[in-house]
Design a protein around this motif. Sequence first.
Motif, PDB file in Angstrom:
ATOM      1  N   ALA A 155       0.831  -1.207   0.000  1.00 13.29           N
ATOM      2  CA  ALA A 155       0.000   0.000   0.000  1.00 13.29           C
ATOM      3  C   ALA A 155       0.864   1.254   0.000  1.00 13.29           C
ATOM      4  O   ALA A 155       0.535   2.245  -0.659  1.00 13.29           O
ATOM      5  CB  ALA A 155      -0.925  -0.009   1.219  1.00 13.29           C
ATOM      6  N   MET A 156       1.969   1.220   0.741  1.00 11.91           N
ATOM      7  CA  MET A 156       2.898   2.360   0.742  1.00 11.91           C
ATOM      8  C   MET A 156       3.495   2.580  -0.640  1.00 11.91           C
ATOM      9  O   MET A 156       3.606   3.711  -1.127  1.00 11.91           O
ATOM     10  CB  MET A 156       4.039   2.121   1.743  1.00 11.91           C
ATOM     11  CG  MET A 156       3.726   2.485   3.173  1.00 11.91           C
ATOM     12  SD  MET A 156       5.196   2.328   4.233  1.00 11.91           S
ATOM     13  CE  MET A 156       6.272   3.572   3.519  1.00 11.91           C
ATOM     14  N   ALA A 157       3.874   1.476  -1.298  1.00 13.30           N
ATOM     15  CA  ALA A 157       4.498   1.582  -2.616  1.00 13.30           C
ATOM     16  C   ALA A 157       3.513   2.074  -3.665  1.00 13.30           C
ATOM     17  O   ALA A 157       3.902   2.764  -4.623  1.00 13.30           O
ATOM     18  CB  ALA A 157       5.070   0.226  -3.017  1.00 13.30           C
ATOM     19  N   ALA A 158       2.236   1.752  -3.488  1.00 15.18           N
ATOM     20  CA  ALA A 158       1.229   2.141  -4.475  1.00 15.18           C
ATOM     21  C   ALA A 158       0.900   3.616  -4.393  1.00 15.18           C
ATOM     22  O   ALA A 158       0.457   4.222  -5.387  1.00 15.18           O
ATOM     23  CB  ALA A 158      -0.040   1.308  -4.283  1.00 15.18           C
ATOM     24  N   ALA A 159       1.084   4.210  -3.239  1.00 16.74           N
ATOM     25  CA  ALA A 159       0.774   5.636  -3.050  1.00 16.74           C
ATOM     26  C   ALA A 159       2.071   6.428  -2.985  1.00 16.74           C
ATOM     27  O   ALA A 159       3.102   5.936  -2.539  1.00 16.74           O
ATOM     28  CB  ALA A 159      -0.033   5.836  -1.769  1.00 16.74           C
ATOM     29  N   PRO A 194      -2.401  10.327   1.402  1.00 15.19           N
ATOM     30  CA  PRO A 194      -3.094   9.684   2.526  1.00 15.19           C
ATOM     31  C   PRO A 194      -2.845   8.179   2.598  1.00 15.19           C
ATOM     32  O   PRO A 194      -2.659   7.625   3.684  1.00 15.19           O
ATOM     33  CB  PRO A 194      -4.566   9.996   2.263  1.00 15.19           C
ATOM     34  CG  PRO A 194      -4.529  11.273   1.481  1.00 15.19           C
ATOM     35  CD  PRO A 194      -3.320  11.190   0.612  1.00 15.19           C
ATOM     36  N   GLY A 195      -2.830   7.502   1.452  1.00 19.63           N
ATOM     37  CA  GLY A 195      -2.613   6.062   1.462  1.00 19.63           C
ATOM     38  C   GLY A 195      -1.231   5.691   1.962  1.00 19.63           C
ATOM     39  O   GLY A 195      -1.061   4.710   2.703  1.00 19.63           O
ATOM     40  N   HIS A 196      -0.239   6.473   1.579  1.00 22.34           N
ATOM     41  CA  HIS A 196       1.134   6.232   2.012  1.00 22.34           C
ATOM     42  C   HIS A 196       1.275   6.471   3.519  1.00 22.34           C
ATOM     43  O   HIS A 196       1.860   5.661   4.241  1.00 22.34           O
ATOM     44  CB  HIS A 196       2.083   7.151   1.236  1.00 22.34           C
ATOM     45  CG  HIS A 196       3.533   6.901   1.508  1.00 22.34           C
ATOM     46  ND1 HIS A 196       4.168   7.419   2.620  1.00 22.34           N
ATOM     47  CD2 HIS A 196       4.474   6.206   0.824  1.00 22.34           C
ATOM     48  CE1 HIS A 196       5.439   7.052   2.597  1.00 22.34           C
ATOM     49  NE2 HIS A 196       5.655   6.315   1.518  1.00 22.34           N
ATOM     50  N   ILE A 197       0.706   7.594   3.960  1.00 21.85           N
ATOM     51  CA  ILE A 197       0.783   7.946   5.382  1.00 21.85           C
ATOM     52  C   ILE A 197       0.055   6.921   6.242  1.00 21.85           C
ATOM     53  O   ILE A 197       0.552   6.477   7.287  1.00 21.85           O
ATOM     54  CB  ILE A 197       0.207   9.356   5.618  1.00 21.85           C
ATOM     55  CG1 ILE A 197       1.059  10.404   4.899  1.00 21.85           C
ATOM     56  CG2 ILE A 197       0.137   9.671   7.115  1.00 21.85           C
ATOM     57  CD1 ILE A 197       0.466  11.800   4.932  1.00 21.85           C
ATOM     58  N   GLY A 198      -1.146   6.503   5.799  1.00 20.60           N
ATOM     59  CA  GLY A 198      -1.916   5.536   6.570  1.00 20.60           C
ATOM     60  C   GLY A 198      -1.209   4.195   6.684  1.00 20.60           C
ATOM     61  O   GLY A 198      -1.205   3.570   7.754  1.00 20.60           O
TER      62      GLY A 198
END
Length: 264
Positions: A26-30, A35-39
């Motif tokens: 999920a981090m790599a996708a954002a 928000p997706g990376h931070i979450g």
Amino acid sequence: MTEERTLGEPQETPDLRTRTADLFRAMAAAGPGEPGHIGARDGLVSLHMPLVEHLARRFRNRGEPYDDLVQVATIGLIKAIDRFDSDRGVEFSTYATPTILGEIKRYFRDKGWAIRVPRRLQELRLSLTAATAELTQELGRAPTVAELSDRLGLSPDLVIEGLESANAYNTLSLDAPDQNEADATTVLDGLGGEDEALESVEYRESLKPLLAQLDTREKRILTLRFFRGMTQSQIADEIGISQMHVSRLLARTLTELRAGLLKE
């Protein structure tokens, strides 16, 4: 580099590995800051807090609050998350553990010294400590500077510098009792106080050449007045002139001295 797990260390369960892998994806996708990376990043931190707390507990009873150690270990965890490459095929906890431990040890190196010294001297002290322990066991006595120099491959001067820097690791409170005294005196009691006469040194040195220019009678009047504490009447009787004359000579001399000091 892997590290052997100790009793009580959180285990990398299949569920934990799966959730960790999902969050890294999920981090790599954002993109960073999205928000997706931070979450996902926050989720990884929360997921591995048991590892952080376990590693921080290893360093309890070393003079630093446990909560501070957890904060420092958390910084190490965040650094590990940001640097981790899942394509290498290494479990995240295996990668994160030395990073977290390194952050804690760096904290002790930086914070544990009472006086700030260069990092090279801090590391030199660690090397000297280890070498001293080894040589003491081998020789049955404390090693000499030359023996430490040979063991570490360093010059004797560098060894001495490292040994002297160790004095900065701990300090003694000024209120601590003096161990060399039988009474209750403290270290502070043995320190010198402020010399109240120090401020007048400059004035005395500036006055010396001005006093040397006075004639004998003027010097004597000043001596009797300011060094023997005699009154003007007593000075007049001593020298054989009137008190009024003494007063005029004293006033004129002091005026000349003040003018000379201001001119200097």
